[in-house]
Write an enzyme that holds these catalytic residues in place. Sequence first.
Site, short mmCIF file in Angstrom:
data_model
loop_
_atom_site.label_atom_id
_atom_site.label_comp_id
_atom_site.label_asym_id
_atom_site.label_seq_id
_atom_site.Cartn_x
_atom_site.Cartn_y
_atom_site.Cartn_z
N THR A 555 -44.30 -21.92 -27.40
CA THR A 555 -44.83 -22.79 -28.68
C THR A 555 -45.66 -23.81 -28.38
O THR A 555 -45.89 -24.08 -27.13
CB THR A 555 -43.52 -23.39 -29.42
OG1 THR A 555 -43.00 -24.54 -28.62
CG2 THR A 555 -42.41 -22.42 -29.43
N GLU A 667 -57.71 -23.62 -31.95
CA GLU A 667 -56.26 -23.95 -32.66
C GLU A 667 -56.60 -23.86 -33.95
O GLU A 667 -57.32 -23.93 -34.57
CB GLU A 667 -55.90 -25.25 -32.39
CG GLU A 667 -55.61 -25.76 -30.98
CD GLU A 667 -54.35 -25.28 -30.38
OE1 GLU A 667 -53.43 -24.72 -31.32
OE2 GLU A 667 -54.20 -25.20 -29.07
N ASP A 678 -57.90 -31.72 -26.28
CA ASP A 678 -57.22 -30.73 -25.76
C ASP A 678 -57.61 -30.58 -24.35
O ASP A 678 -56.82 -30.38 -23.37
CB ASP A 678 -57.44 -29.32 -26.38
CG ASP A 678 -56.68 -28.25 -25.84
OD1 ASP A 678 -55.44 -28.22 -25.70
OD2 ASP A 678 -57.56 -27.44 -25.35
N LYS A 682 -55.93 -31.33 -20.37
CA LYS A 682 -56.02 -30.59 -19.17
C LYS A 682 -56.24 -31.41 -17.92
O LYS A 682 -55.80 -31.03 -17.06
CB LYS A 682 -56.98 -29.59 -19.55
CG LYS A 682 -56.42 -28.57 -20.52
CD LYS A 682 -57.53 -27.48 -21.08
CE LYS A 682 -57.06 -26.65 -22.02
NZ LYS A 682 -57.79 -25.49 -22.44
#
Length: 814
Positions: A555, A667, A678, A682
């Site tokens: 998820t 997304e 995002d 990372k």
Amino acid sequence: MVVLKFGGSSVSSPENILKVLDIVRSHASIKQLAVVVSAFGGLTDHLLHTSRLAERGDDSFKQELIKIEDRHLAAIKDLIHAKRQSSIVANVKFILNELEDIMQGVFLVKELSQKTLDFILSFGERLSSYIIAEAFKENGLPAAAVDYRNFIITDNNFGNARVNFELTNQNIQNYFAGNENLLVIPGFVGTTKHGATTTLGRGGSDYTAAIIAAAIEASGLEIWTDVSGMMTADPRRVKNAIPIEEMSYEEALELSYFGAKIIYPPTIQPALSRRIPIRLKNTFAPEAFGTLITHSPRPSEAPVKGISSIEQISLLTISGSGMVGASGIAMRFFGALGRKGVNVILITQASSEHSISVGINQKDATRAQQTVEEEFRLEMQAGIVDKVQIENNLAIVALVGSNMRNTPGIAGKLFSALGRNGINISAIAQGTSELNISCVIQKKDEEKALNTLHESFFLSETKTLHLFVVGTGTVGATLMDQISGQAANLYKGHNIALKLIGLSNSKTAIFNEAGIPLDSCKEALGNSTQPSTIDTFVDKILELNLPNAIFVDCTASAEVASVYNTLLDKSISVVTPNKIAASGNYHTYKELKTLAAKRGVKFLFETNVGAGLPIISTLNDLIRSGDTVLKIEGIFSGTMNYLFNTVSADKKLSTVVQEAMDLGYAEPDPRIDLSGKDVARKILILARETGENLELEDVAIKPFLPANCLQDGPMDEFWQNLRDYENTFEAQRAELENQGKGYRLIAAWEEGKARVELREIEKGHPFYSVSGSDNIILFTTERYKVQPLIVKGSGAGAEVTAAGVFADIIRIAN
């Protein structure tokens, strides 16, 4: 027709020769036999030592000659009845007198050419073949010793002569056509067309047997030695090595080339050309199956067939900015080595063309360095090619197996196994056939590496993993499909049994301690009426208390991520593509890592960065092996890279964003990707993995879109604002394209600072050529300071993300 070859250990004593006799007699039903023999065990080295004494003017060579004579006369005494001994002894002494004469000549002139040495070394096989043939006759076998000059014709490359197959095959065929005897043939030796004696290289008796077998199209070739076939590793160095029953010619060639000494590498080619099966057998355990080398071995699901190594290796590297894009560099480099007779064992080249490294024999290192520096002298003076680098005291360790090409994760397992044991890899090479993966390591680590890899690939017993999966969306569903398709192969080929015990979505769950059928798990969950929350799901996992339990979170939920600490504290591993835990509060991230280490379980989140690419594991391997990371930078968003590679005058920005969503790259709310947040997560995760204490707000983000395109609000407003801006963006993009450049969203970490920004990238830069939704990450470290370590590949999509999660699960098994 069958050809049998017996090595030096098989004929090292009269007792052993009688064992050979029994083996040959057991083949009596075969219409015609040829037996190729080596010199008595250790004699070739004895002759070499004696020759060197004579060359130095040391008259103790005469005592050594007496020892050689005594050994052969003693063998005659033990093998031949007294009535027949006198004539055989006379013939042997005649041969030994010739040997003494040539040794005396070497002693007098104090010079030993390779041509003379070949002649001296040939006496071992000449003597053994004659005595063994006479021993066969003594025991009722109609044997005849063959004069080696009637068989193998070579060039005059003394010491390692090349065979003239046209003349050799004709000689062999003519000889066998009119001879029904059991022929005993000296291996290792040949002659030139002018009658000079040559040798075929150490191990050349195998080669002799293969040449004869191919020339007469024998039905089989048997090589008898002192081990029961090819082993998964050198049994002298890896005690748990096991025999390999069947293998292909290609696998045998690779293993023999990389140090498996049971068979001489050139032996394979003649047999392969005629598809003659080769059987490796043990003279001292003839009942053992041995190893069968054939064109079509029985199918094996084991990906790795064997592990081998070569020591005394040097790594020669040429590098420089002037090599990038320059044609002819490699040709000149290898041409220079070839002209000096330097054999290249391994080749690896950086994808940027900035450097070429080759593995060579250490004895050739100085000569190779000199010839390459001479070839590129002008370029070095101009500063466009650097000084040639030589690294000595290395070894090459190789994994070999034809099934590696069909098995994902082999290279990752190899690097992980070595990294966990602190073994640094200096260079890596893998052919397009994927038959061999080779690593250059320090010589001092060679035996450790062999045992580490053998344990990893051959000694693991069946391990059952109990999986609890939360999330059946795109990634979760794909993961179930991948596990279902691969579970049987994992069990058969890797001794890994995967059992899905629990499966949950946001509303319901199912459990089955015996295992939920993988091929129908999604349907079973859909039919379930058992309500579930993440807390009740975790309670059930703890209640079952199964060994080797793995919690898999597919998820993007913060609520699900909040239970990781509970699970890890109960010795349950966690695997997840969910970035929230690893990129959230630093204290939470550190607590989870500490808990995993404390409980001896794994917290794996490889897919947090680069989907299925081995980015985090590569970084961790570098750090565990003692390297220091200096800088990390790259393209971390498959979505953004797809966008910049796809937007054009014909495809507007809004259209491409919608395509990325439809393809599963972006997304559901694309502002998460477009904002750079995002990507920031990372680079934050990678920075933390190096030991950096950073929070998300410490990552500097320079968005490429106006603020109104990124602000919270209805999606309709977002799409309208994006369409209003896209003409401006297209004008900027087109102008940049005319300059031969392109946009790339780059994330970087260096000296404790992380940033995300849009850069204008020129052609020739590694980032420019990254296509589609691919990612590329460059690691600059103390070991990879001149040329960064590059990881590149697909970085978005359910298939590669699920594959990355799957890989993390398998890592836990290993």
